[in-house]
Design a protein around this motif. Sequence first.
Motif, PDB file in Angstrom:
ATOM      1  N   PHE A  69      -3.765   3.500  -2.028  1.00 23.79           N
ATOM      2  CA  PHE A  69      -3.680   2.668  -3.355  1.00 23.79           C
ATOM      3  C   PHE A  69      -3.111   1.541  -2.734  1.00 23.79           C
ATOM      4  N   GLY A 122       0.655   9.189  -1.168  1.00 23.81           N
ATOM      5  CA  GLY A 122       1.701   8.465  -2.018  1.00 23.81           C
ATOM      6  C   GLY A 122       2.950   7.989  -1.422  1.00 23.81           C
ATOM      7  N   GLU A 164      -2.780   8.288   1.255  1.00 24.33           N
ATOM      8  CA  GLU A 164      -3.471   9.362   0.462  1.00 24.33           C
ATOM      9  C   GLU A 164      -2.446  10.057  -0.319  1.00 24.33           C
ATOM     10  N   LEU A 181      -6.426  11.964  -6.471  1.00 28.16           N
ATOM     11  CA  LEU A 181      -7.115  11.016  -5.843  1.00 28.16           C
ATOM     12  C   LEU A 181      -6.223  10.961  -4.488  1.00 28.16           C
ATOM     13  N   ARG A 182      -7.153  11.569  -3.364  1.00 27.12           N
ATOM     14  CA  ARG A 182      -6.427  11.338  -1.824  1.00 27.12           C
ATOM     15  C   ARG A 182      -6.946  10.222  -1.278  1.00 27.12           C
ATOM     16  N   LEU A 234       1.121   3.165  -9.074  1.00 28.62           N
ATOM     17  CA  LEU A 234       0.028   3.732  -8.114  1.00 28.62           C
ATOM     18  C   LEU A 234       0.321   5.015  -7.658  1.00 28.62           C
ATOM     19  N   ARG A 235       1.573   5.706  -7.712  1.00 27.28           N
ATOM     20  CA  ARG A 235       1.418   7.007  -7.444  1.00 27.28           C
ATOM     21  C   ARG A 235       1.170   7.877  -8.502  1.00 27.28           C
ATOM     22  N   TRP A 288       0.929  -1.225  -0.054  1.00 28.21           N
ATOM     23  CA  TRP A 288      -0.120   0.032  -0.051  1.00 28.21           C
ATOM     24  C   TRP A 288       0.790   1.248  -0.024  1.00 28.21           C
ATOM     25  N   ASN A 348      -0.905   7.293 -10.739  1.00 25.56           N
ATOM     26  CA  ASN A 348      -2.577   7.289 -10.959  1.00 25.56           C
ATOM     27  C   ASN A 348      -3.124   8.067  -9.807  1.00 25.56           C
ATOM     28  N   GLN A 349      -2.550   8.097  -8.872  1.00 24.75           N
ATOM     29  CA  GLN A 349      -3.101   8.794  -7.727  1.00 24.75           C
ATOM     30  C   GLN A 349      -2.877  10.248  -8.125  1.00 24.75           C
ATOM     31  N   ARG A 350      -1.904  10.535  -8.724  1.00 24.63           N
ATOM     32  CA  ARG A 350      -1.702  12.047  -9.021  1.00 24.63           C
ATOM     33  C   ARG A 350      -2.436  12.555 -10.119  1.00 24.63           C
TER      34      ARG A 350
END
Length: 162
Positions: free
Chosen positions: A104, A23, A21, A100-101, A91-92, A18, A94-96
Amino acid sequence: METGIVGQPAPPLEHIRWVNEHGDERSPLTLAELGQGFKILYFFQDWCAGCHAHGFPTFVTLAEELREKGVGLAAIQTVFEGLDVNTFDRLRENQRRYGLRVPFGHAVAGSASEDAVPAIMEAFRSGGTPWFVVIAPDGRVVYDGFRLDAKSLVQALRPLDA
């Protein structure tokens, strides 16, 4: 294989690496850490066109509409193919990319077998990606499938505003 486990208790989030939120890598996440209310899990792969065309926009809508209303959200990259592309580092990205906070996760199949899938996919009996799971406050799965209508779900959870 029959997909979905609607009506059954949600299995634990196991064998997943994991990021939080922000990253940053974090310890394993539990469903309880996502809160006492409804929880939404989004299974994706970075190279999945449908995940970017439908899945992520749906998940972003859910996050924007429901996160402040006590709904716990997490995205999990379920890698059952494309190991060289669907990496932990994505992951990071796509988060950025989607702002999305939320936590992931990265789940990889435990064996090199051609038909092996991550344990989390077996546990929820997901049929691939994009895949959505909605878990009720009592811990039971109330939705487990490919397409989720974000507007309908937001409407259904509207009483949370009261």
